[in-house]
Design a protein around this motif. Structure first.
Motif, PDB file in Angstrom:
ATOM      1  N   ASP A   1       1.128  -1.176   0.271  1.00 52.01           N
ATOM      2  CA  ASP A   1       0.613  -0.044   0.096  1.00 52.01           C
ATOM      3  C   ASP A   1       0.916   1.162  -0.165  1.00 52.01           C
ATOM      4  OD1 ASP A   1       0.180  -0.044   1.999  1.00 52.01           O
ATOM      5  OD2 ASP A   1      -0.656   0.459   3.231  1.00 52.01           O
ATOM      6  N   LEU A   2       2.212   0.884  -0.244  1.00 52.95           N
ATOM      7  CA  LEU A   2       3.342   2.197   0.052  1.00 52.95           C
ATOM      8  C   LEU A   2       2.408   2.979  -1.362  1.00 52.95           C
ATOM      9  CD1 LEU A   2       6.241   1.046   1.521  1.00 52.95           C
ATOM     10  CD2 LEU A   2       4.394   1.944   2.394  1.00 52.95           C
ATOM     11  N   PRO A   3       2.639   4.541  -2.049  1.00 53.72           N
ATOM     12  CA  PRO A   3       2.796   5.141  -2.371  1.00 53.72           C
ATOM     13  C   PRO A   3       4.597   4.683  -3.551  1.00 53.72           C
ATOM     14  CG  PRO A   3       2.594   6.612  -1.288  1.00 53.72           C
ATOM     15  CD  PRO A   3       2.539   4.890  -0.980  1.00 53.72           C
ATOM     16  N   PRO A   4       4.415   5.249  -4.401  1.00 49.07           N
ATOM     17  CA  PRO A   4       5.836   5.347  -5.281  1.00 49.07           C
ATOM     18  C   PRO A   4       6.965   6.414  -4.785  1.00 49.07           C
ATOM     19  CG  PRO A   4       3.513   5.269  -6.685  1.00 49.07           C
ATOM     20  CD  PRO A   4       3.175   5.567  -5.875  1.00 49.07           C
ATOM     21  N   LEU A   5       7.512   6.067  -4.741  1.00 48.30           N
ATOM     22  CA  LEU A   5       8.781   7.169  -4.525  1.00 48.30           C
ATOM     23  C   LEU A   5       9.039   8.200  -5.246  1.00 48.30           C
ATOM     24  CD1 LEU A   5      11.020   5.232  -1.968  1.00 48.30           C
ATOM     25  CD2 LEU A   5       9.149   7.402  -1.555  1.00 48.30           C
ATOM     26  N   ALA A   6       9.493   9.595  -5.627  1.00 49.34           N
ATOM     27  CA  ALA A   6      10.589   9.914  -7.158  1.00 49.34           C
ATOM     28  C   ALA A   6      11.370  10.614  -6.294  1.00 49.34           C
ATOM     29  CB  ALA A   6       9.155  10.907  -6.364  1.00 49.34           C
ATOM     30  N   GLY A   7      12.390  10.637  -7.783  1.00 43.91           N
ATOM     31  CA  GLY A   7      13.591  10.482  -7.082  1.00 43.91           C
ATOM     32  C   GLY A   7      14.265  12.231  -7.074  1.00 43.91           C
ATOM     33  N   TYR A   8      14.845  12.291  -6.468  1.00 41.58           N
ATOM     34  CA  TYR A   8      15.023  13.769  -5.843  1.00 41.58           C
ATOM     35  C   TYR A   8      16.280  13.982  -5.271  1.00 41.58           C
ATOM     36  CZ  TYR A   8      15.077  18.320  -2.894  1.00 41.58           C
ATOM     37  OH  TYR A   8      15.272  19.827  -2.964  1.00 41.58           O
ATOM     38  N   SER A   9      16.921  15.390  -5.754  1.00 46.03           N
ATOM     39  CA  SER A   9      18.408  16.020  -5.245  1.00 46.03           C
ATOM     40  C   SER A   9      18.417  17.091  -5.074  1.00 46.03           C
ATOM     41  CB  SER A   9      19.520  15.873  -6.236  1.00 46.03           C
ATOM     42  OG  SER A   9      19.521  14.733  -7.400  1.00 46.03           O
ATOM     43  N   ASP A  10      19.541  17.759  -4.017  1.00 46.13           N
ATOM     44  CA  ASP A  10      19.419  18.997  -4.297  1.00 46.13           C
ATOM     45  C   ASP A  10      19.106  20.002  -4.908  1.00 46.13           C
ATOM     46  OD1 ASP A  10      19.492  18.470  -0.813  1.00 46.13           O
ATOM     47  OD2 ASP A  10      21.422  18.742  -0.625  1.00 46.13           O
ATOM     48  N   GLY A  11      18.422  20.936  -4.882  1.00 46.52           N
ATOM     49  CA  GLY A  11      18.320  22.190  -5.732  1.00 46.52           C
ATOM     50  C   GLY A  11      17.360  21.912  -7.075  1.00 46.52           C
ATOM     51  N   ASP A  12      17.418  20.148  -6.845  1.00 44.82           N
ATOM     52  CA  ASP A  12      16.031  19.939  -7.864  1.00 44.82           C
ATOM     53  C   ASP A  12      14.859  20.505  -8.086  1.00 44.82           C
ATOM     54  OD1 ASP A  12      17.038  18.415  -8.360  1.00 44.82           O
ATOM     55  OD2 ASP A  12      16.199  16.043  -7.958  1.00 44.82           O
ATOM     56  N   MET A  13      14.240  21.477  -6.874  1.00 42.43           N
ATOM     57  CA  MET A  13      12.706  22.202  -6.880  1.00 42.43           C
ATOM     58  C   MET A  13      12.833  23.565  -6.219  1.00 42.43           C
ATOM     59  SD  MET A  13      10.533  19.195  -5.852  1.00 42.43           S
ATOM     60  CE  MET A  13       9.068  20.011  -5.933  1.00 42.43           C
ATOM     61  N   PRO A  14      13.900  24.534  -6.570  1.00 41.45           N
ATOM     62  CA  PRO A  14      13.836  25.485  -5.887  1.00 41.45           C
ATOM     63  C   PRO A  14      12.798  26.075  -5.476  1.00 41.45           C
ATOM     64  CG  PRO A  14      14.792  25.686  -7.861  1.00 41.45           C
ATOM     65  CD  PRO A  14      14.216  24.604  -7.812  1.00 41.45           C
ATOM     66  N   GLY A  15      12.792  27.017  -3.614  1.00 41.54           N
ATOM     67  CA  GLY A  15      11.530  27.303  -2.826  1.00 41.54           C
ATOM     68  C   GLY A  15      11.378  26.662  -2.374  1.00 41.54           C
TER      69      GLY A  15
ATOM     70  N   VAL B   1       7.780  19.873  -0.864  1.00 41.77           N
ATOM     71  CA  VAL B   1       6.583  20.170  -1.823  1.00 41.77           C
ATOM     72  C   VAL B   1       7.219  22.363  -2.508  1.00 41.77           C
ATOM     73  CG1 VAL B   1       4.490  21.194  -1.270  1.00 41.77           C
ATOM     74  CG2 VAL B   1       5.268  18.953  -0.044  1.00 41.77           C
ATOM     75  N   SER B   2       6.870  22.406  -3.810  1.00 41.22           N
ATOM     76  CA  SER B   2       6.562  23.838  -4.410  1.00 41.22           C
ATOM     77  C   SER B   2       5.403  23.877  -4.066  1.00 41.22           C
ATOM     78  CB  SER B   2       8.114  23.858  -4.906  1.00 41.22           C
ATOM     79  OG  SER B   2       7.377  23.073  -6.615  1.00 41.22           O
ATOM     80  N   PRO B   3       5.606  25.113  -4.984  1.00 37.85           N
ATOM     81  CA  PRO B   3       3.980  25.829  -5.318  1.00 37.85           C
ATOM     82  C   PRO B   3       3.651  25.072  -6.458  1.00 37.85           C
ATOM     83  CG  PRO B   3       5.502  27.382  -4.846  1.00 37.85           C
ATOM     84  CD  PRO B   3       6.492  26.500  -4.643  1.00 37.85           C
ATOM     85  N   ALA B   4       4.503  24.403  -7.191  1.00 38.41           N
ATOM     86  CA  ALA B   4       5.100  23.771  -8.566  1.00 38.41           C
ATOM     87  C   ALA B   4       4.781  22.903  -9.124  1.00 38.41           C
ATOM     88  CB  ALA B   4       5.499  24.279 -10.111  1.00 38.41           C
ATOM     89  N   GLU B   5       5.145  21.664  -7.657  1.00 43.41           N
ATOM     90  CA  GLU B   5       5.212  20.567  -7.456  1.00 43.41           C
ATOM     91  C   GLU B   5       4.850  19.540  -6.184  1.00 43.41           C
ATOM     92  OE1 GLU B   5       8.187  16.837  -9.872  1.00 43.41           O
ATOM     93  OE2 GLU B   5       8.644  19.261  -9.736  1.00 43.41           O
ATOM     94  N   VAL B   6       4.866  18.066  -6.323  1.00 39.04           N
ATOM     95  CA  VAL B   6       5.194  17.401  -4.963  1.00 39.04           C
ATOM     96  C   VAL B   6       5.743  16.829  -5.121  1.00 39.04           C
ATOM     97  CG1 VAL B   6       3.776  16.379  -2.809  1.00 39.04           C
ATOM     98  CG2 VAL B   6       2.937  18.884  -3.901  1.00 39.04           C
ATOM     99  N   ARG B   7       6.784  15.560  -4.420  1.00 37.97           N
ATOM    100  CA  ARG B   7       7.785  14.563  -4.500  1.00 37.97           C
ATOM    101  C   ARG B   7       7.670  14.094  -3.489  1.00 37.97           C
ATOM    102  NH1 ARG B   7      12.935  15.828  -8.237  1.00 37.97           N
ATOM    103  NH2 ARG B   7      12.155  17.181  -9.916  1.00 37.97           N
ATOM    104  N   LEU B   8       7.387  12.563  -3.103  1.00 33.67           N
ATOM    105  CA  LEU B   8       7.267  11.913  -2.170  1.00 33.67           C
ATOM    106  C   LEU B   8       8.837  11.315  -2.412  1.00 33.67           C
ATOM    107  CD1 LEU B   8       6.452  10.485   0.314  1.00 33.67           C
ATOM    108  CD2 LEU B   8       5.053   8.506  -1.312  1.00 33.67           C
ATOM    109  N   ILE B   9       9.597  11.643  -1.278  1.00 32.75           N
ATOM    110  CA  ILE B   9      11.217  11.290  -1.172  1.00 32.75           C
ATOM    111  C   ILE B   9      11.293  10.179  -0.700  1.00 32.75           C
ATOM    112  CG2 ILE B   9      11.502  13.420  -2.545  1.00 32.75           C
ATOM    113  CD1 ILE B   9      12.510  14.071  -0.215  1.00 32.75           C
ATOM    114  N   GLY B  10      10.170   9.819   0.363  1.00 34.25           N
ATOM    115  CA  GLY B  10      10.214   8.752   1.272  1.00 34.25           C
ATOM    116  C   GLY B  10       9.609   8.386   1.834  1.00 34.25           C
ATOM    117  N   VAL B  11       9.497   6.934   2.890  1.00 32.35           N
ATOM    118  CA  VAL B  11       8.817   6.737   3.483  1.00 32.35           C
ATOM    119  C   VAL B  11       9.541   6.024   4.880  1.00 32.35           C
ATOM    120  CG1 VAL B  11       7.321   4.569   4.001  1.00 32.35           C
ATOM    121  CG2 VAL B  11       7.844   5.501   2.118  1.00 32.35           C
TER     122      VAL B  11
END
Length: 236
Positions: free
Chosen positions: A88-102, A131-141
């Motif tokens: 039942d875990l939602p899928p994770l998305a990749g993320y690196s520092d600086g990917d989502m300014p603000g 979370v940014s104004p334009a995007e939401v990414r699940l980066i960890g469980v």
């Protein structure tokens, strides 16, 4: 704090316990420790078999259990790390520092799927979003199993999310709130619903942050900026 149970192993054990019905996570941990010893790691869990699990659940003298064989098999697969994509875990998305300014980092206390259905002190995991104004990414469980074996479970739970700016919870006690705030995280109570629905509201607030959110973001609130501009104009 040294890890007696790795995060990945904790996640596998929590899912396996759920598959086994009435068995609590703590009971399964105790049974596994009696056979595999600490620390519980992914490598050790892959050594478990259905027969091993039967013996752990019922004792050496009784091989058969009341739990259906297919559920035992699925529990073992989960301990091995197989089939987690079908959980039942939602899928994770990749993320690196600086990917989502603000953006800011947000934890959500959850027990099932992407639901905001957890008490801070008893939720099974924290879902961590960028979370940014334009995007939401699940980066960890982040499972809470290891934290619950710490001397101070609330401090340990706060440490799990100390890289986040906000934690959404259904409820949280006063002492726990103090420890979360001390870790630099702002707790926010919500009535429930899905994490994504709550985060969509947060996205709107990020565009024109109120003072409390602006402080978390490290920027000046728009209302304060207007006040400062007016003050500067009058002063001129």
């Amino acid at each position: 704090m040294s890890q007696s149970i790795t995060r990945e192993a904790a996640l596998r054990i929590a899912l396996a316990a759920r598959e086994l019905g009435d068995l609590s996570v703590g009971e399964l941990v105790s049974a596994l420790v009696s056979r595999l010893e600490l620390p519980l790691t992914e490598v050790k869990l892959t050594s478990m078999t259905v027969a091993d699990l039967q013996v752990l659940l019922q004792g050496d003298e009784v091989v058969e259990t009341d739990i259906p064989k297919d559920r035992l098999k699925q529990a073992v697969r989960l301990l091995w790390g197989e089939g987690l994509v079908h959980s039942d875990l939602p899928p994770l998305a990749g993320y690196s520092d600086g990917d989502m300014p603000g953006s800011i980092r947000v934890a959500c206390a959850s027990n099932r799927e992407d639901l905001l259905d957890g008490h801070f002190g008893s939720c099974e995991r924290f879902l961590v979003y960028q979370v940014s104004p334009a995007e939401v990414r699940l980066i960890g469980v982040r499972p809470t199993l290891e934290a619950d074996h710490a001397e101070d479970r609330n401090v340990a739970r706060a440490a799990l999310i100390d890289d986040c700016q906000i934690v959404y919870v259904q409820s949280i006690g006063g002492p726990a709130t103090a420890k979360v705030v001390r870790a630099g995280v702002h707790p926010v109570k919500v009535a429930g619903g899905t994490a994504l629905a709550t985060l969509a509201q947060l996205q709107q607030a990020l565009q024109h942050p109120p003072p409390w959110l602006a402080r978390i973001m490290g920027v000046e609130a728009s209302s304060l900026a207007r006040f400062a501009a007016n003050f500067a104009a009058e002063d001129a």
